[in-house]
Design an enzyme around this catalytic site. Structure first.
Site, short mmCIF file in Angstrom:
data_model
loop_
_atom_site.label_atom_id
_atom_site.label_comp_id
_atom_site.label_asym_id
_atom_site.label_seq_id
_atom_site.Cartn_x
_atom_site.Cartn_y
_atom_site.Cartn_z
N ASN A 313 0.85 -1.20 0.00
CA ASN A 313 0.00 0.00 0.00
C ASN A 313 0.89 1.26 0.00
OD1 ASN A 313 1.00 -0.21 2.62
ND2 ASN A 313 -0.77 0.88 3.42
N CYS A 315 1.97 3.64 2.04
CA CYS A 315 3.04 3.96 3.02
C CYS A 315 3.93 2.77 3.34
CB CYS A 315 2.40 4.54 4.28
SG CYS A 315 1.42 6.01 3.88
N GLY A 316 3.72 1.64 2.67
CA GLY A 316 4.67 0.53 2.73
C GLY A 316 4.43 -0.49 3.82
N GLU A 317 3.43 -0.23 4.69
CA GLU A 317 3.27 -1.13 5.83
C GLU A 317 2.45 -2.38 5.51
OE1 GLU A 317 1.86 1.74 5.46
OE2 GLU A 317 -0.19 1.81 6.19
N THR A 461 -0.46 5.88 11.19
CA THR A 461 -1.43 6.55 12.08
C THR A 461 -1.34 8.08 11.99
OG1 THR A 461 -0.08 6.63 14.12
CG2 THR A 461 -1.31 4.61 13.71
N THR A 463 -3.33 10.46 10.94
CA THR A 463 -4.43 11.29 11.46
C THR A 463 -5.02 10.72 12.75
OG1 THR A 463 -4.99 11.43 9.13
CG2 THR A 463 -6.35 12.67 10.64
N ILE A 464 -5.11 9.41 12.85
CA ILE A 464 -5.75 8.90 14.07
C ILE A 464 -4.89 9.19 15.32
CG2 ILE A 464 -7.23 7.18 12.93
CD1 ILE A 464 -5.24 5.03 13.89
N1 UDP Z 1 -3.82 6.80 3.27
C1 UDP Z 1 -4.39 7.45 2.18
N2 UDP Z 1 -4.43 8.82 2.14
C2 UDP Z 1 -3.91 9.59 3.14
C3 UDP Z 1 -3.32 8.94 4.25
C4 UDP Z 1 -3.30 7.54 4.28
O1 UDP Z 1 -4.85 6.80 1.26
O2 UDP Z 1 -3.97 10.83 3.06
C5 UDP Z 1 -3.80 5.31 3.34
C6 UDP Z 1 -2.49 4.70 2.92
O3 UDP Z 1 -2.71 3.43 2.34
C7 UDP Z 1 -1.76 4.56 4.23
C8 UDP Z 1 -2.90 4.09 5.12
O4 UDP Z 1 -3.99 4.88 4.67
O5 UDP Z 1 -0.72 3.64 4.12
C9 UDP Z 1 -2.71 4.28 6.58
O6 UDP Z 1 -2.28 5.61 6.84
P1 UDP Z 1 -2.45 6.29 8.27
O7 UDP Z 1 -2.20 5.25 9.31
O8 UDP Z 1 -1.62 7.53 8.31
O9 UDP Z 1 -4.01 6.68 8.26
P2 UDP Z 1 -4.98 7.22 9.41
O10 UDP Z 1 -5.92 6.11 9.70
O11 UDP Z 1 -4.20 7.70 10.59
O12 UDP Z 1 -5.69 8.38 8.75
#
Ligand code: UDP
Length: 612
Positions: A313, A315-317, A461, A463-464
């Site tokens: 995906n 961010c690579g995780e 994470t 935004t969360i």
């Molecule tokens: N992601 C996305 N757009 C964004 C941020 C994240 O599509 O602006 C996707 C992407 O696949 C990333 C995954 O969500 O690897 C998880 O990102 P993150 O944990 O930062 O998301 P959060 O749930 O905190 O918003």
């Protein structure tokens, strides 16, 4: 509690204004006029209710589970990835963050992938693509006797489409482009972020992260040249893909093959050291490309009978098979410490409920296409991870850059991994194993049942962690105080609350000191702060880069999928440092590695006050 959860007595959830603003902008439901029509509690109930509906498929009581899920989220002990918070219980109801789409070597297949990408972005998900199967630039096009334009040209179309979709303004489309180090266009790919394209402004492919897919063979060839390495680029790589004009330099042993994916024939050789140095050079300049260690990823692939993994995906995780998706969720480790020690009982219960939650998501989510639904449900991958690890360490009185911190990482993640497996096994017994279980590594390892082919992933994470008010993922503190650029134009000044508390308790809280901290971000050179406090509150830029990699590798040992970790480096970091970090990640069996040198991108998410 039976009845309408809305009537349930409960304390209202307090968020500081800046966090409340993020919720309002991105997560809380709005009516057609843009007016916010739910509060944070309403959001958690909406999500809890939608996800608990899966219980009806298994004849258990959704109301009880709904209440459990509500508590899990509203206590900030666990939060699911953003699409779940945004979309659960809405007509969209697409709850996953991570997708991988295959890109075949035909116009139909390429534009199908583009269409699916648009649908995924619209719902808040990110997509990874491997472009390795596309014939290279300049190759023949049989049906038209024309000339192929190559992976890079198609990536630009995906990039523009991403800009146009913009995910309804709530979440920017994110993509990962992977290209094999054996592809004929690999040099152009490596430099893609560093070479502005006409008409595209100064930030080419800005909706893409780039990763070079390397194999052990490439890394072995690299090792051949290691002893002669002088940390300088030889500068003799040409854009056409020739490793250099001086043929005498092209030692056979250090060279590796380049393959045209259309004909499956070897069409040339490149020098591994020179290609690696070009990766390092560009990563140092722009942050891209990162590297994916494909043999390690596939060594850990839980369902090898379903084929090889070629992409992750954005961010690579999350390495995934073609058309697979995965939903993520993260435990807030700051909430798992009591009186200076880890509260293992609480962590165990949280893991169990979180696995139950994420497995339910698979049953209630509205997949963007039927193919994605079919492929995802064969393996039922979920990705439970963590955030607030930096805060946990501070509460345990352990500095991030220490062996004790690495040991803590291993201990905590092993515990989460073991208990997530236990929870998935229990669900497997009651609800049935994932359909590919019999051919999976888990069956070979002697498990009798397993509901999910993977249970753990360390997400960024981004935004969360803002909602939970902790440091993202497993990162060290970015700064003790900093300005966070949240969304177009919104800025938040943040002071780490644990530091503020310590300063007050230890009696060194003065305006002068807090001002100095806000300017510098780091407290290492601020007078008047006790040494032990300085040791504990180290920031990403205070610590040696090696600690970032050691920490990533420590978590990876007990994570099924991969670990999102940005090796944040100060601006003065050298190319030799970046090179060392990449090699260290490979030796420590990481699945990939990305670096980010401070200030090397024009718009970054965090910045320190004095750089503004
Ligand atoms: N992601 C996305 N757009 C964004 C941020 C994240 O599509 O602006 C996707 C992407 O696949 C990333 C995954 O969500 O690897 C998880 O990102 P993150 O944990 O930062 O998301 P959060 O749930 O905190 O918003």
């Amino acid at each position: 509690f039976k009845g309408n959860p809305k009537d349930m007595p409960g304390k209202s959830i307090y968020f500081p204004k800046n966090i409340h603003d993020v919720l309002e902008k991105r997560y809380l439901l709005k009516d057609e006029t843009g007016r916010v029509v739910e509060d944070p509690e309403g959001m958690f109930w909406r999500v809890a209710r939608a996800v608990s509906m899966a219980e009806t498929f298994y004849e258990s009581d959704p109301l009880e589970v709904e209440r459990e899920f509500y508590h899990l989220m509203s206590s900030m002990e666990f939060l699911p990835n953003s699409p779940t918070l945004m979309n659960a219980g809405t007509p969209m109801n697409q709850l996953s963050a991570c997708f991988v789409l295959p890109v075949g070597d035909s116009v139909t297949e390429i534009f199908n992938a583009l269409k699916y990408m648009a649908l995924i972005h619209k719902s808040g998900g990110g997509v990874g693509f491997s472009f390795s199967k596309l014939r290279p630039c300049g190759d023949v096009v049989g049906s038209t006797a024309g000339i192929a334009s190559g992976p890079l040209s198609f990536m630009r179309i995906f990039d523009v489409a991403t800009d146009v979709i913009k995910q309804g303004g709530r979440r920017r489309g994110a993509n990962m482009a992977v290209l094999s180090v054996h592809h004929p266009d690999i040099l152009e790919f490596i430099c893609a972020k560093n070479v502005p394209v006409e008409g595209e402004g100064s930030n080419p492919l800005e909706n893409f992260n780039l990763s070079v897919a390397v194999d052990n063979e490439f890394m072995d060839k690299l090792a051949f040249d290691e002893d002669k390495h002088d940390n300088n680029l030889t500068g003799n790589l040409t854009k056409e893909g020739s490793p250099g004009s001086d043929k005498s330099k092209k030692k056979l042993n250090g060279s590796y093959y380049i393959l045209n994916p259309r004909t499956n024939k070897i069409v040339g050789h490149l020098n591994a050291k020179e290609v690696f140095d070009l990766i390092v050079e560009n990563a140092w300049r722009t942050g891209d490309p990162g590297i994916l260690f494909m043999d390690e990823i596939n060594r850990m692939n839980p369902t090898p009978a379903s084929g090889k993994i070629e992409a992750t995906n954005p961010c690579g995780e999350q390495p995934l098979l073609p058309y697979e998706s995965c939903n993520l969720g993260s435990i807030n480790l700051a909430g798992m410490v009591k009186n200076g020690t880890v509260n293992w009982n609480k962590l165990e219960n949280t893991v169990k409920t979180a696995v139950h939650f994420l497995d339910n998501v698979l049953d209630v989510t509205n997949f963007p296409t039927s193919l994605i639904k079919t492929e995802t449900l064969k393996n039922r991958k979920i990705g439970l991870g963590v955030m607030g690890f930096a805060e946990m360490l501070i509460m345990l009185n352990v500095p991030y850059d220490s062996d004790e911190a690495v040991e803590t990482a291993v201990e905590v993640m092993k515990f989460i991994q073991d208990h997530s497996k236990k929870a998935s096994e229990e669900l497997g017994r009651s609800r049935g194993s994932f359909p590919n279980f019999k051919d999976s590594l888990w069956c070979k390892k002697g498990f009798k049942a397993m509901r999910n082919a993977t249970t753990t992933t360390i997400a960024p994470t981004g935004t969360i962690s803002i909602i939970a008010n902790v440091t993202s993922g497993i990162e060290p503190l970015f700064a003790v105080s900093f300005i966070r650029n949240v969304m177009n134009g919104t800025e938040l000044l943040e002071v780490n609350s644990l530091f503020e508390k310590t300063a007050l308790e230890r009696g060194f809280y003065t305006e002068e000191i807090m001002d100095a901290v806000a300017c510098k971000g780091s407290i290492q050179d601020v007078d008047g702060i006790p040494e032990d406090v300085k040791r504990l509150f180290v920031t990403a830029h205070d610590i040696k880069p090696e600690w970032h990699v050691k920490m990533q590798a420590a978590f990876q040992r007990y994570v099924d999928n991969a670990v999102s970790k940005t090796v944040n480096l100060p601006h003065h970091t050298t190319k030799a440092d970046v090179r060392r970090i990449f090699l260290m990640a490979y030796k420590l069996k990481c699945k990939g590695i990305t670096v980010y040198r401070y200030g090397s991108k024009t718009e970054q998410v965090w910045y320190l006050k004095e750089f503004k």
